[in-house]
Design an enzyme around this catalytic site. Structure first.
Site, PDB file in Angstrom:
ATOM      1  N   ASP A 164       0.806  -1.312  -0.032  1.00 22.95           N
ATOM      2  CA  ASP A 164      -0.039  -0.150  -0.051  1.00 22.95           C
ATOM      3  C   ASP A 164       0.785   1.135   0.131  1.00 22.95           C
ATOM      4  OD1 ASP A 164       0.992  -0.125   2.479  1.00 22.95           O
ATOM      5  OD2 ASP A 164      -0.700  -0.081   3.697  1.00 22.95           O
ATOM      6  N   GLY A 165       2.182   1.115   0.092  1.00 24.24           N
ATOM      7  CA  GLY A 165       3.018   2.367  -0.046  1.00 24.24           C
ATOM      8  C   GLY A 165       3.087   3.110   1.332  1.00 24.24           C
TER       9      GLY A 165
ATOM     10  N   ARG B 170      13.039  11.450   6.009  1.00 22.42           N
ATOM     11  CA  ARG B 170      14.395  10.998   6.155  1.00 22.42           C
ATOM     12  C   ARG B 170      15.531  11.816   5.594  1.00 22.42           C
ATOM     13  NH1 ARG B 170      14.780   4.473   5.556  1.00 22.42           N
ATOM     14  NH2 ARG B 170      14.645   4.908   3.508  1.00 22.42           N
TER      15      ARG B 170
ATOM     16  N   ASP C  13      19.696  -4.450  -0.204  1.00 20.17           N
ATOM     17  CA  ASP C  13      18.991  -3.140  -0.399  1.00 20.17           C
ATOM     18  C   ASP C  13      18.578  -2.199   0.991  1.00 20.17           C
ATOM     19  OD1 ASP C  13      17.308  -5.352   0.204  1.00 20.17           O
ATOM     20  OD2 ASP C  13      15.673  -4.177   0.419  1.00 20.17           O
TER      21      ASP C  13
HETATM   22  P1  AMP Z   1      12.076  -3.186   3.772  1.00 14.90           P
HETATM   23  O1  AMP Z   1      11.802  -4.481   4.440  1.00 14.90           O
HETATM   24  O2  AMP Z   1      11.576  -1.750   4.228  1.00 14.90           O
HETATM   25  O3  AMP Z   1      13.738  -2.895   3.645  1.00 14.90           O
HETATM   26  O4  AMP Z   1      11.524  -3.028   2.414  1.00 14.90           O
HETATM   27  C1  AMP Z   1      11.767  -3.952   1.365  1.00 14.90           C
HETATM   28  C2  AMP Z   1      11.149  -3.532   0.176  1.00 14.90           C
HETATM   29  O5  AMP Z   1       9.559  -3.694   0.127  1.00 14.90           O
HETATM   30  C3  AMP Z   1      11.161  -2.058  -0.484  1.00 14.90           C
HETATM   31  O6  AMP Z   1      11.313  -2.153  -1.842  1.00 14.90           O
HETATM   32  C4  AMP Z   1      10.199  -1.391   0.044  1.00 14.90           C
HETATM   33  O7  AMP Z   1       9.959  -0.117  -0.586  1.00 14.90           O
HETATM   34  C5  AMP Z   1       9.110  -2.398  -0.278  1.00 14.90           C
HETATM   35  N1  AMP Z   1       7.863  -2.128   0.757  1.00 14.90           N
HETATM   36  C6  AMP Z   1       7.829  -2.240   2.281  1.00 14.90           C
HETATM   37  N2  AMP Z   1       6.821  -1.858   2.640  1.00 14.90           N
HETATM   38  C7  AMP Z   1       5.831  -1.672   1.862  1.00 14.90           C
HETATM   39  C8  AMP Z   1       4.751  -1.151   1.768  1.00 14.90           C
HETATM   40  N3  AMP Z   1       3.870  -1.034   2.807  1.00 14.90           N
HETATM   41  N4  AMP Z   1       4.103  -0.787   0.496  1.00 14.90           N
HETATM   42  C9  AMP Z   1       4.952  -1.097  -0.621  1.00 14.90           C
HETATM   43  N5  AMP Z   1       6.164  -1.394  -0.489  1.00 14.90           N
HETATM   44  C10 AMP Z   1       6.599  -1.774   0.660  1.00 14.90           C
HETATM   45 MG    MG Z   2      14.592  -1.302   2.959  1.00 18.12          MG
END
Ligand code: AMP
Ligand code: MG
Length: 483
Positions: free
Chosen positions: A123-124, A174, A250
């Site tokens: 959901d972003g 951030r 990442d």
């Molecule tokens: P992270 O675990 O925060 O490092 O996220 C890993 C990947 O998942 C990244 O590409 C984030 O942008 C994506 N992501 C995490 N949470 C969401 C969310 N709620 N909606 C869309 N993308 C997400």
């Molecule tokens: Mg990340």
């Protein structure tokens, strides 16, 4: 009034393959919860503006300042060891870059600002809890002297996000010296897009390692620099008992700054195998594994850089191997330098042995990591052990002997007090503060904790509740990503 933020965007000048431009996705009822005056001041942002209605709209992703050019960047990554060819900012938006009067460049990024091309069904958005958590922990890390992204502002959106249950939504603003990740390189390498890979490397060198620009082998230089920065970073994590929890490529920045405060945690009781993250079931990212994982991540970065290192693949591989081989020693050197200071010693075989024996004793006797170290400075002139056991008495005697040989105790004390914090953002305190903010919309606990964790070496906190290890029933054993 002049513009509150002057943008000077450079990532946006890179080719389209690096990002997708993204419009704003406004939220209902944004409220400014926290604004970081110190950081804003360093960035040259007008402090009165920071707390204005307009700023709240900007930090919620409801309004754009002139000069902002919002985009979601693309990257790939190894997540828990598994290659994922395309990730990207799925819930973040790079608004632009700030160039300070001292010539430092910073990214201004919203996290939780709505879906993008890279959301992969997500959901972003972000619940408010993880936003507040990142605010506290990243600012604590900065105060502890660890390279890190920082928090400029936190807003609530006035809209629910749906996880296991509906939760209030939030957006974090951030600040980072950039958001270029190992995974940014790995994306282009995976695409076999050599021109973009080279372009990104040149851009990175220009932005972060300009001294390499004139070198004969700039890309080898880049790899070596990243190895050095990461070695320094992980040494600091280890010496503070910090467990990142999601060391996917990442989530590793090319500058060696800490990023992505998801399930991270500071250890209370010391144990090498400690894991907090609920999703890390194999313990891949356990405390004791962090140096080896960093090394592995650097190996995958080097692999992505191979075509830049040399036209002849065999030679490129040899060069990458030679650079990677330096990591254990680089790490070791920083780790032992930092750990010696924690004991008030200068690095030597003796300080090494004393440090590892100290950790082993902490683990055997299940003692608190942070408080055991902060308690040492007060024992410089006494033989009072941390516990009245034979092994501790022996350790104290050895330590006293080393101190005696080493230097004057006043100097040792001074250095120890700058290396051993009284306050870390302990899980139970962070959770209490967030719970209060959620349930009562009160920030007094959050503010008091923020004040303490951003002055972690202040002896005034030594006897405060912020310096106390959790009681048995307060211990938090699991943390969550919050995505
Ligand atoms: P992270 O675990 O925060 O490092 O996220 C890993 C990947 O998942 C990244 O590409 C984030 O942008 C994506 N992501 C995490 N949470 C969401 C969310 N709620 N909606 C869309 N993308 C997400
Ligand atoms: Mg990340």
């Amino acid at each position: 009034m002049s513009a509150p933020i002057t943008f000077d965007n450079s990532y946006a000048d890179l080719p389209d393959s690096f990002y997708t431009r993204q419009g704003l996705q406004p939220v209902n009822q944004p409220t400014l919860l926290k604004a970081n005056l110190d950081l804003a001041d360093q960035l040259g942002i007008d402090l009165a503006w920071l707390q204005s209605k307009e700023a709240t709209q900007v930090f919620a992703g409801n309004a754009l300042l002139p000069g902002a050019d919002p985009l979601a960047t693309v990257y790939a990554g190894f997540q828990f060891g598994t290659w994922n060819p395309q990730l990207g900012d799925g819930r973040a938006l790079l608004l632009g870059e700030i160039l300070t009067t001292t010539g430092q460049r910073f990214d201004l990024q919203l996290k939780g600002s709505g879906p993008t091309q890279y959301s992969r069904g997500g959901d972003g958005r972000s619940p408010l809890g993880p936003v507040l958590r990142e605010y506290l922990v990243s600012e604590a890390m900065h105060a502890l002297g660890v390279p890190t992204t920082r928090a400029l502002a936190a807003v609530s959106t006035g809209e629910p996000v749906y996880r296991e249950q509906p939760e209030p939504g939030g957006v974090l603003t951030r600040i980072a010296s950039s958001h270029i990740r190992f995974g940014s390189f790995q994306y282009f390498s995976g695409q076999q897009d050599l021109p973009s890979l080279r372009r990104l490397a040149d851009y990175t060198i220009d932005r972060h390692y300009p001294e390499l620009g004139a070198s004969e082998q700039p890309y080898q230089g880049l790899l070596s620099q990243v190895i050095e920065q990461v070695a320094q970073l992980i040494a600091k994590w280890q010496c503070l008992g910090f467990i990142h929890g999601v060391m996917n490529t990442d989530n590793m920045l090319i500058t060696g700054e800490t990023i992505d405060y998801g399930p991270c945690a500071f250890m209370d009781t010391f144990k090498q195998a400690t894991v907090y993250s609920a999703i890390d079931q194999q313990g891949r990212y356990a405390y004791q594994n962090q140096p080896a994982i960093a090394h592995w991540n650097l190996m995958t970065l080097a692999q992505a850089l191979l075509p830049l290192l040399h036209d002849n693949e065999d030679i490129a591989i040899e060069q990458a191997k030679a650079a990677l081989q330096t990591f254990p020693d680089r790490f070791d050197e920083h780790y032992h330098a930092e750990s010696a200071v924690k004991l008030g010693l200068t690095p030597s075989k003796v300080s090494r042995a004393l440090f590892s024996e100290f950790l082993a004793l902490l683990e055997t006797h299940e003692l608190d990591f942070t408080n055991s170290f902060s308690g040492l400075a007060g024992r410089l002139n006494s033989n009072t052990p941390l516990l009245a056991t034979d092994d501790w008495l022996q350790w104290m005697a050895n330590w006293q002997a080393a101190l005696h040989e080493n230097q004057d105790k006043a100097a040792a004390r001074h250095r120890m007090e700058r290396a051993n914090p009284y306050v870390i953002p302990r899980n139970h305190l962070v959770e209490h503060a967030i719970q209060q903010a959620y349930r009562e919309a009160h920030f007094d606990q959050f503010d008091a904790l923020l004040q303490a964790v951003t002055n972690p070496f202040d002896p005034g906190h030594a006897d405060s509740r912020f310096a106390q290890a959790p009681a048995r029933d307060e211990i938090v054993k699991r943390t969550f990503c919050g995505t």
